[in-house]
Design a protein around this motif. Structure first.
Motif, PDB file in Angstrom:
ATOM      1  N   LEU A 118       0.888  -1.157   0.000  1.00  0.00           N
ATOM      2  CA  LEU A 118       0.000   0.000   0.000  1.00  0.00           C
ATOM      3  C   LEU A 118       0.926   1.207   0.000  1.00  0.00           C
ATOM      4  N   VAL A 119       0.944   1.928  -1.123  1.00  0.00           N
ATOM      5  CA  VAL A 119       1.937   2.981  -1.362  1.00  0.00           C
ATOM      6  C   VAL A 119       1.268   4.344  -1.274  1.00  0.00           C
ATOM      7  N   ARG A 120       1.926   5.270  -0.547  1.00  0.00           N
ATOM      8  CA  ARG A 120       1.393   6.618  -0.371  1.00  0.00           C
ATOM      9  C   ARG A 120       2.545   7.614  -0.402  1.00  0.00           C
ATOM     10  N   CYS A 121       2.360   8.740  -1.074  1.00  0.00           N
ATOM     11  CA  CYS A 121       3.353   9.815  -1.106  1.00  0.00           C
ATOM     12  C   CYS A 121       2.974  10.835  -0.037  1.00  0.00           C
ATOM     13  N   THR A 122       3.875  11.066   0.916  1.00  0.00           N
ATOM     14  CA  THR A 122       3.577  11.947   2.040  1.00  0.00           C
ATOM     15  C   THR A 122       4.199  13.335   1.910  1.00  0.00           C
ATOM     16  N   LYS A 123       5.105  13.483   0.945  1.00  0.00           N
ATOM     17  CA  LYS A 123       5.709  14.798   0.674  1.00  0.00           C
ATOM     18  C   LYS A 123       6.022  14.866  -0.811  1.00  0.00           C
ATOM     19  N   GLY A 124       5.616  15.947  -1.467  1.00  0.00           N
ATOM     20  CA  GLY A 124       5.865  16.080  -2.900  1.00  0.00           C
ATOM     21  C   GLY A 124       4.913  15.235  -3.718  1.00  0.00           C
ATOM     22  N   ALA A 125       5.431  14.667  -4.830  1.00  0.00           N
ATOM     23  CA  ALA A 125       4.589  13.879  -5.734  1.00  0.00           C
ATOM     24  C   ALA A 125       5.426  12.832  -6.453  1.00  0.00           C
ATOM     25  N   ILE A 126       4.781  11.708  -6.781  1.00  0.00           N
ATOM     26  CA  ILE A 126       5.410  10.634  -7.556  1.00  0.00           C
ATOM     27  C   ILE A 126       4.450  10.144  -8.629  1.00  0.00           C
ATOM     28  N   TYR A 127       5.019   9.501  -9.640  1.00  0.00           N
ATOM     29  CA  TYR A 127       4.244   8.776 -10.638  1.00  0.00           C
ATOM     30  C   TYR A 127       4.488   7.306 -10.339  1.00  0.00           C
ATOM     31  N   ASP A 128       3.480   6.615  -9.820  1.00  0.00           N
ATOM     32  CA  ASP A 128       3.594   5.240  -9.352  1.00  0.00           C
ATOM     33  C   ASP A 128       3.109   4.295 -10.445  1.00  0.00           C
ATOM     34  N   VAL A 129       3.891   3.260 -10.744  1.00  0.00           N
ATOM     35  CA  VAL A 129       3.584   2.334 -11.836  1.00  0.00           C
ATOM     36  C   VAL A 129       3.574   0.905 -11.312  1.00  0.00           C
ATOM     37  N   ILE A 130       2.575   0.129 -11.757  1.00  0.00           N
ATOM     38  CA  ILE A 130       2.535  -1.302 -11.450  1.00  0.00           C
ATOM     39  C   ILE A 130       2.321  -2.081 -12.741  1.00  0.00           C
ATOM     40  N   VAL A 131       2.906  -3.286 -12.785  1.00  0.00           N
ATOM     41  CA  VAL A 131       2.791  -4.180 -13.937  1.00  0.00           C
ATOM     42  C   VAL A 131       2.269  -5.518 -13.444  1.00  0.00           C
ATOM     43  N   ASP A 132       1.213  -6.019 -14.058  1.00  0.00           N
ATOM     44  CA  ASP A 132       0.617  -7.305 -13.707  1.00  0.00           C
ATOM     45  C   ASP A 132       1.488  -8.431 -14.261  1.00  0.00           C
ATOM     46  N   LEU A 133       2.063  -9.243 -13.371  1.00  0.00           N
ATOM     47  CA  LEU A 133       2.919 -10.360 -13.780  1.00  0.00           C
ATOM     48  C   LEU A 133       2.289 -11.714 -13.468  1.00  0.00           C
ATOM     49  N   ARG A 134       0.982 -11.744 -13.273  1.00  0.00           N
ATOM     50  CA  ARG A 134       0.271 -13.004 -13.008  1.00  0.00           C
ATOM     51  C   ARG A 134      -0.053 -13.661 -14.349  1.00  0.00           C
ATOM     52  N   PRO A 135       0.620 -14.758 -14.702  1.00  0.00           N
ATOM     53  CA  PRO A 135       0.435 -15.366 -16.027  1.00  0.00           C
ATOM     54  C   PRO A 135      -1.014 -15.709 -16.383  1.00  0.00           C
ATOM     55  N   ALA A 136      -1.836 -16.076 -15.412  1.00  0.00           N
ATOM     56  CA  ALA A 136      -3.220 -16.451 -15.691  1.00  0.00           C
ATOM     57  C   ALA A 136      -4.165 -15.250 -15.731  1.00  0.00           C
ATOM     58  N   SER A 137      -3.664 -14.060 -15.494  1.00  0.00           N
ATOM     59  CA  SER A 137      -4.509 -12.868 -15.446  1.00  0.00           C
ATOM     60  C   SER A 137      -4.853 -12.367 -16.851  1.00  0.00           C
ATOM     61  N   PRO A 138      -6.087 -11.888 -17.057  1.00  0.00           N
ATOM     62  CA  PRO A 138      -6.437 -11.299 -18.355  1.00  0.00           C
ATOM     63  C   PRO A 138      -5.682  -9.992 -18.638  1.00  0.00           C
ATOM     64  N   THR A 139      -5.075  -9.399 -17.605  1.00  0.00           N
ATOM     65  CA  THR A 139      -4.304  -8.167 -17.802  1.00  0.00           C
ATOM     66  C   THR A 139      -2.793  -8.428 -17.648  1.00  0.00           C
ATOM     67  N   TYR A 140      -2.392  -9.669 -17.842  1.00  0.00           N
ATOM     68  CA  TYR A 140      -0.981 -10.045 -17.754  1.00  0.00           C
ATOM     69  C   TYR A 140      -0.132  -9.135 -18.648  1.00  0.00           C
ATOM     70  N   ARG A 141       0.952  -8.595 -18.084  1.00  0.00           N
ATOM     71  CA  ARG A 141       1.919  -7.727 -18.745  1.00  0.00           C
ATOM     72  C   ARG A 141       1.392  -6.303 -19.011  1.00  0.00           C
ATOM     73  N   GLN A 142       0.188  -5.997 -18.556  1.00  0.00           N
ATOM     74  CA  GLN A 142      -0.322  -4.633 -18.692  1.00  0.00           C
ATOM     75  C   GLN A 142       0.096  -3.818 -17.474  1.00  0.00           C
ATOM     76  N   HIS A 143       0.128  -2.512 -17.636  1.00  0.00           N
ATOM     77  CA  HIS A 143       0.522  -1.642 -16.529  1.00  0.00           C
ATOM     78  C   HIS A 143      -0.399  -0.432 -16.432  1.00  0.00           C
ATOM     79  N   ILE A 144      -0.355   0.192 -15.268  1.00  0.00           N
ATOM     80  CA  ILE A 144      -1.007   1.475 -15.062  1.00  0.00           C
ATOM     81  C   ILE A 144      -0.034   2.384 -14.327  1.00  0.00           C
ATOM     82  N   GLY A 145      -0.267   3.676 -14.457  1.00  0.00           N
ATOM     83  CA  GLY A 145       0.480   4.673 -13.701  1.00  0.00           C
ATOM     84  C   GLY A 145      -0.499   5.613 -13.026  1.00  0.00           C
TER      85      GLY A 145
END
Length: 179
Positions: free
Chosen positions: A73-100
């Motif tokens: 659970l990620v939170r920015c407490t000072k300033g700002a960030i661009y947080d990115v995650i990539v789905d690496l679950r092979p059985a997932s319909p969103t496998y290899r997709q990312h969001i920011g």
């Protein structure tokens, strides 16, 4: 708290509901019961703090494999960030997709990162500070990473990279690892 599921199943943006009065404001940032009600793992094994001197700094993309797979659970407490995650679950319909998602001290937003998602971020401001609750202990033998510029994912970072660790810059390309 307001839970909004992203296009990556199981990954949520968590917004606070501020209760304001003449003193200022109050908000709950974590509740195990509410996380469970949304099907999320509420375990907190560690809490980490990261400070970034320069805008453009990239940390990541990190994850751990079973049996030490971790949620965050990620939170920015000072300033700002661009947080990115990539789905690496092979059985997932969103496998290899990312969001920011932009996380900042101003928007008070958090990102819930499920197990087997790579996670990283770029500091958008000098002095950005990030706090994250982690659902598993750091276990070096199960740590893995992706290159921040891996063409297999096509992540578009908002700023030029100013600082990155040698370790993060040298993760192998995903295609080489998964072949």
């Amino acid at each position: 708290m307001i839970f909004t599921e992203t296009k990556l199943k199981g990954a949520f943006i968590v917004d606070v509901e501020l209760l304001a009065d003449q003193r200022g404001a109050f908000a709950r940032t974590f509740c195990a019961q509410e996380f469970e009600q949304h099907g999320l793992k509420p375990t907190v094994a560690q809490c980490n703090l990261s400070f970034n001197h320069k805008a453009g700094t990239i940390r990541g993309m990190h994850y751990q494999i079973p049996p030490a797979a971790e949620t965050k659970l990620v939170r920015c407490t000072k300033g700002a960030i661009y947080d990115v995650i990539v789905d690496l679950r092979p059985a997932s319909p969103t496998y290899r997709q990312h969001i920011g998602v932009e996380l900042s001290a101003d928007n008070r937003r958090a990102l819930y990162v499920p197990e087997l998602f790579a996670h990283g971020y770029q500091a958008l401001t000098d002095g950005a500070e990030v706090v994250y609750q982690v659902g598993e202990f750091y276990t070096p033998g199960y740590e893995r990473g992706l290159r921040y510029d891996d063409p297999a994912f096509g992540i578009s970072w908002p700023l030029p990279v100013t600082v990155i660790s040698e370790k993060d810059a040298s993760w192998p390309l995903f295609e080489a690892v998964s072949a």
